[in-house]
Design an enzyme around this catalytic site. Structure first.
Site, PDB file in Angstrom:
ATOM      1  N   PRO A  27     -16.204   6.278  -1.072  1.00 29.91           N
ATOM      2  CG  PRO A  27     -14.004   6.747  -1.687  1.00 29.91           C
ATOM      3  CD  PRO A  27     -15.170   7.301  -0.921  1.00 29.91           C
ATOM      4  CE  LYS A  28     -15.105  -2.727  -0.089  1.00 29.94           C
ATOM      5  NZ  LYS A  28     -13.776  -2.788   0.503  1.00 29.94           N
TER       6      LYS A  28
END
Length: 146
Positions: A27-28
């Site tokens: 995930p960012k």
């Protein structure tokens, strides 16, 4: 032999995060992309942004943790984050970079401690891992922090 950190592979936004079988993704986080290199002699050589900015002095707690936990000649790829009141606080990272030196950096580290969320192992004790498959690097990363 001297080695350098490779250019980071940047994220790609997707409308639907469905992954095909066997694929992996990270995930960012609401943070700064960062790579950390510890040189063979043992000191942290560099904590840099994806643009190549040296952020080592701004994050003394990350530097000290790397000194305490990582073997020499090791490189990591991840994201710097600051948690505040149960949420990620990107604005605190910006404030941290404004206090890059000396007492200002130490005070900011105490007030808004940063964490390096590591998602890839680029080099381990002198062995370059980037030619290897991601799942092999991920296994080695998990073993490193076990």
């Amino acid at each position: 032999m001297t080695w350098t950190l490779p250019e980071p592979i940047l994220t790609s936004p997707v409308a639907v995060p469905n992954l095909p079988p066997g694929a992996a993704a990270e995930p960012k986080w609401d943070g700064y992309r960062a790579q950390l290199a510890r040189c063979p002699g043992g000191r942290v050589l560099l904590l840099r942004s994806r643009q190549g900015t040296d952020m080592t002095a701004a994050f003394p707690e990350v530097r000290e943790a790397a000194l305490a936990q990582l073997p020499g000649d090791t490189g990591l790829d991840g994201e710097l984050v600051v948690w505040e009141d149960g949420r990620l606080a990107c604005e605190r990272l910006q404030q941290r970079l404004a206090r890059r030196r000396g007492d200002g950096a130490l005070a900011a580290a105490y007030t808004w401690p940063a964490h390096l969320v590591v998602f890839d192992l680029l080099r381990l004790e002198g062995t370059g891992l980037t030619p290897r498959l991601y799942r092999e690097r991920r296994t080695a990363l998990e073993a490193l922090f076990r």
